[in-house]
Motif scaffolding. Structure first.
Motif, PDB file in Angstrom:
ATOM      1  N   VAL A  46       0.815  -1.218   0.000  1.00 13.93           N
ATOM      2  CA  VAL A  46       0.000   0.000   0.000  1.00 13.93           C
ATOM      3  C   VAL A  46       0.847   1.265   0.000  1.00 13.93           C
ATOM      4  CG1 VAL A  46      -1.953  -1.146   1.106  1.00 13.93           C
ATOM      5  CG2 VAL A  46      -0.172  -0.111   2.522  1.00 13.93           C
ATOM      6  N   GLY A  47       2.157   1.125  -0.114  1.00 12.76           N
ATOM      7  CA  GLY A  47       3.018   2.294  -0.171  1.00 12.76           C
ATOM      8  C   GLY A  47       2.882   3.028  -1.494  1.00 12.76           C
ATOM      9  N   VAL A  48       3.308   4.269  -1.518  1.00 13.01           N
ATOM     10  CA  VAL A  48       3.228   5.069  -2.745  1.00 13.01           C
ATOM     11  C   VAL A  48       4.608   5.338  -3.336  1.00 13.01           C
ATOM     12  CG1 VAL A  48       1.029   6.120  -2.129  1.00 13.01           C
ATOM     13  CG2 VAL A  48       3.165   7.238  -1.430  1.00 13.01           C
ATOM     14  N   THR A  49       5.631   4.674  -2.794  1.00 14.07           N
ATOM     15  CA  THR A  49       6.984   4.750  -3.351  1.00 14.07           C
ATOM     16  C   THR A  49       7.565   3.342  -3.362  1.00 14.07           C
ATOM     17  OG1 THR A  49       8.090   5.078  -1.220  1.00 14.07           O
ATOM     18  CG2 THR A  49       7.344   7.063  -2.404  1.00 14.07           C
ATOM     19  N   PHE A  50       8.604   3.150  -4.171  1.00 12.72           N
ATOM     20  CA  PHE A  50       9.299   1.861  -4.173  1.00 12.72           C
ATOM     21  C   PHE A  50       9.865   1.566  -2.784  1.00 12.72           C
ATOM     22  CE2 PHE A  50       9.781   3.057  -8.740  1.00 12.72           C
ATOM     23  CZ  PHE A  50       9.155   1.951  -9.302  1.00 12.72           C
ATOM     24  N   GLU A  51      10.447   2.574  -2.139  1.00 10.13           N
ATOM     25  CA  GLU A  51      11.042   2.371  -0.825  1.00 10.13           C
ATOM     26  C   GLU A  51       9.998   1.923   0.197  1.00 10.13           C
ATOM     27  OE1 GLU A  51      13.692   5.321  -2.963  1.00 10.13           O
ATOM     28  OE2 GLU A  51      11.541   4.962  -2.793  1.00 10.13           O
TER      29      GLU A  51
END
Length: 207
Positions: A40-45
């Motif tokens: 559910v993150g919005v960045t690869f990290e």
């Protein structure tokens, strides 16, 4: 010392073992057989850390993970974190490639630039870290190139057959040998940046 590779992707596990095995002497790289967390993150990290943290919590062991995709300049960085499901929820690699090629049909060669991007993450539980707290970190690696107009090559996976690296080699990533790809790839660059931090977090000397 065991470290969990937080992925169920057989291609990725094979690649990670090739990249990391020779550089982590004394470390047992274990496959992860636990539940997959929602990314559910919005960045690869953020997504890489979600996967590493889930594996560490499930196993109680240090865990490393990556999240990767292809970022097309003319599409504003898309598909990006949505690369694996660009054509729908089924993670159909060929459908993803076909859709991206169709979207770029009329884009001139000079503007078909892109980057394979990977974030490598680690979560080291406090029981394994020199300090008294969990350690979590993530770093990014990129592999610049351009998108071809048709699939080329039988190797690799994902978008490899339509990605030509910017290094004077006209072959697609799918036409490179495993060793050639490992020496250049975004995943290699991300994990090379992560390894000194992982060793330090595990109390290991530089290898």
């Amino acid at each position: 010392m065991p470290v969990v590779l937080a992925s169920h992707n057989a291609h990725k596990l094979e690649e990670l073992r090739r990249i990391l095995g020779p550089r982590l002497e004394g470390i047992e790289l274990r496959a992860y057989d636990g539940p997959e967390p929602a990314e559910v993150g919005v960045t690869f990290e953020a997504n890489a850390l979600i996967k590493a943290r889930a594996a560490a919590e499930h196993t109680g062991l240090p865990a490393i993970a990556d999240d990767s995709g292809i970022c097309v300049d003319v599409l504003g960085g898309a598909p990006g974190i949505f690369s694996a499901r660009w054509s729908g929820p089924a993670k159909d690699a060929r459908a993803n490639v076909d859709l991206l090629l169709w979207q770029l049909t009329d884009v001139p060669d000079a503007h078909r630039t892109a980057a394979f991007t990977a974030a490598a993450a680690m979560v080291v539980p406090s029981a394994f870290a020199p300090g008294d707290a969990d350690v979590a970190d993530a770093v990014r690696g990129e592999w610049r190139g351009r998108l071809l107009r048709a699939v080329r090559g039988e190797g690799g996976f994902g978008y490899d057959p339509i990605f030509a690296p910017d290094d004077g080699d006209d072959r697609s990533a799918a036409e490179l040998s495993a060793d050639e790809k490992d020496a250049r790839s975004h995943r290699r660059r991300a994990f090379e940046a992560l390894l000194p931090r992982l060793r330090a977090s595990l109390g290991l000397r530089e290898g």
